[in-house]
Design a protein around this motif. Structure first.
Motif, mmCIF file in Angstrom:
data_model
loop_
_atom_site.group_PDB
_atom_site.id
_atom_site.type_symbol
_atom_site.label_atom_id
_atom_site.label_comp_id
_atom_site.label_asym_id
_atom_site.label_seq_id
_atom_site.Cartn_x
_atom_site.Cartn_y
_atom_site.Cartn_z
ATOM 1 N N GLU A 157 5.754 145.281 31.323
ATOM 2 C CA GLU A 157 4.309 144.785 31.562
ATOM 3 C C GLU A 157 4.251 143.225 31.498
ATOM 4 O OE1 GLU A 157 2.247 145.331 27.386
ATOM 5 O OE2 GLU A 157 3.154 147.433 27.859
ATOM 6 N N SER A 159 2.287 140.298 29.854
ATOM 7 C CA SER A 159 1.579 139.952 28.711
ATOM 8 C C SER A 159 1.579 138.414 28.261
ATOM 9 C CB SER A 159 2.195 140.592 27.346
ATOM 10 O OG SER A 159 1.324 140.345 26.247
ATOM 11 N N ASP A 160 0.801 137.992 27.284
ATOM 12 C CA ASP A 160 1.015 136.650 26.672
ATOM 13 C C ASP A 160 2.189 136.751 25.617
ATOM 14 O OD1 ASP A 160 0.051 133.639 26.162
ATOM 15 O OD2 ASP A 160 0.593 134.554 24.233
ATOM 16 N N ASN A 163 1.633 138.503 22.446
ATOM 17 C CA ASN A 163 1.379 139.943 22.204
ATOM 18 C C ASN A 163 2.151 140.771 22.489
ATOM 19 O OD1 ASN A 163 -1.428 139.060 21.738
ATOM 20 N ND2 ASN A 163 -1.776 138.702 23.985
ATOM 21 N N THR A 164 3.568 140.093 22.590
ATOM 22 C CA THR A 164 4.720 140.960 22.862
ATOM 23 C C THR A 164 5.291 141.734 21.741
ATOM 24 O OG1 THR A 164 6.129 139.422 22.520
ATOM 25 C CG2 THR A 164 5.416 139.814 24.811
ATOM 26 N N ARG A 174 8.854 133.649 20.898
ATOM 27 C CA ARG A 174 7.530 133.617 19.973
ATOM 28 C C ARG A 174 7.785 132.678 18.831
ATOM 29 N NH1 ARG A 174 7.520 139.297 20.167
ATOM 30 N NH2 ARG A 174 7.626 139.135 17.825
ATOM 31 N N SER A 184 0.635 129.624 24.475
ATOM 32 C CA SER A 184 0.395 130.533 25.258
ATOM 33 C C SER A 184 1.833 130.647 26.343
ATOM 34 C CB SER A 184 -1.013 130.616 26.181
ATOM 35 O OG SER A 184 -0.994 129.850 27.132
ATOM 36 N N LYS A 186 2.899 133.417 29.885
ATOM 37 C CA LYS A 186 2.714 134.427 30.560
ATOM 38 C C LYS A 186 4.157 134.727 30.742
ATOM 39 C CE LYS A 186 -0.127 135.464 33.925
ATOM 40 N NZ LYS A 186 -0.588 135.546 35.252
ATOM 41 N N TYR A 189 7.800 141.550 30.112
ATOM 42 C CA TYR A 189 8.702 142.162 28.872
ATOM 43 C C TYR A 189 8.527 143.593 28.939
ATOM 44 C CZ TYR A 189 5.293 143.611 25.572
ATOM 45 O OH TYR A 189 4.027 144.078 24.849
ATOM 46 N N LYS A 191 8.699 147.181 26.415
ATOM 47 C CA LYS A 191 8.821 147.854 24.918
ATOM 48 C C LYS A 191 9.878 148.769 24.661
ATOM 49 C CE LYS A 191 3.888 146.893 24.124
ATOM 50 N NZ LYS A 191 2.593 147.749 23.833
ATOM 51 N N GLU A 243 2.727 138.368 40.154
ATOM 52 C CA GLU A 243 1.812 137.453 39.403
ATOM 53 C C GLU A 243 1.580 135.958 39.940
ATOM 54 O OE1 GLU A 243 -0.179 138.427 36.603
ATOM 55 O OE2 GLU A 243 0.622 140.386 37.374
#
Length: 251
Positions: A157, A159-160, A163-164, A174, A184, A186, A189, A191, A243
């Motif tokens: 997905e 994400s920023d 938020n991973t 991170r 930030s 983009k 990644y 899960k 994207e």
């Protein structure tokens, strides 16, 4: 009059097609993920490319890399990718650099006329330096997180980075980006819990290296060779291409 991008023009319009034709995208790393990024971009009408990768195509790339065939083994990846771009769009403008991106190389590989940077490289130090350089130059960037040792393409997905979760590479990114005060990024990644590679020595580059002659960064120098499969990095690459296109035409 019909042309090669007529079907794309039907959904994004003539003005946006012109924007894409005039956009310059730099792809750092044209392997499993990066080769499919390029494929998605050239078939979307992007007109200017910068390809950066030091590797040559190896037999073990055939399972997942778009430009890898029996005929291209031993050829620099940037050259094989350039040939493919020109077979699709002979009018495309392409610059190639057969180099391994390392911290400190921004001055000679990152330029202000880039409209977008795609980070599809493997090393954390390189990724961090690339992101910092892009942010400092106000160039849009998207980064691929870990695609190796994964089997579920539907788990990826956009994400920023902050938020991973789950992805080990995203965790390191991170922490290190926070230290560098990058607010930030983009990313694409997954899960999915990474699969532990088997201990099969017959399939290990560490004991059976077949890197093409002239390879400077042989796989035997890497700490661990990740497993891979055709339908994972390809999906990541196409997600990234989507994207980039949507950001460039602001959809």
């Amino acid at each position: 009059m019909l042309h090669e991008f007529s079907r794309t023009e039907l959904i994004i319009g003539k003005e946006n097609m012109e924007k894409l034709r005039n956009s310059k995208v730099a792809i750092f790393g044209v392997g499993g993920v990066g080769s499919f990024v390029v494929e998605g971009l050239v078939r979307s009408g992007i007109g200017k490319f910068v390809l950066i990768d030091d590797d040559s195509i190896c037999l073990t790339n055939l399972n997942r890399q778009l430009h890898a065939t029996k005929k291209t083994i031993g050829k620099p990846k940037v050259d094989a990718m350039k040939d493919r771009i020109l077979e699709i769009n002979p009018k495309a403008e392409i610059a190639t650099y057969q180099e391994f991106y390392l911290p400190g190389q921004g001055e000679k590989l990152i330029f202000d006329d880039y409209d977008y940077i795609v980070d599809a490289i493997d090393t954390v130090t390189g990724k961090l330096d690339l992101v910092v350089n892009a942010k400092n130059r106000n160039i849009k960037i998207i980064s691929s997180m870990g695609a190796g040792n994964k089997l579920d393409p539907t788990a990826f997905e956009v994400s920023d980075i902050y938020n991973t979760s789950v992805c080990p590479l995203a965790k390191v990114m991170r922490r290190e980006l926070k230290r560098r005060e990058i607010s930030s990024l983009k990313v694409v990644y997954s899960k999915e819990i990474p699969i532990k590679p088997t201990g099969n020595e017959d399939a290990s580059c560490a004991v059976g290296c077949i890197c093409p002659s002239g390879t400077t960064r042989k796989c035997t120098t890497k700490h661990q060779i990740p497993g891979s499969i055709s339908f994972v990095p390809s999906v990541v690459g196409l997600i990234i291409a989507g994207e980039v296109v949507k950001d460039l035409i602001k959809l």
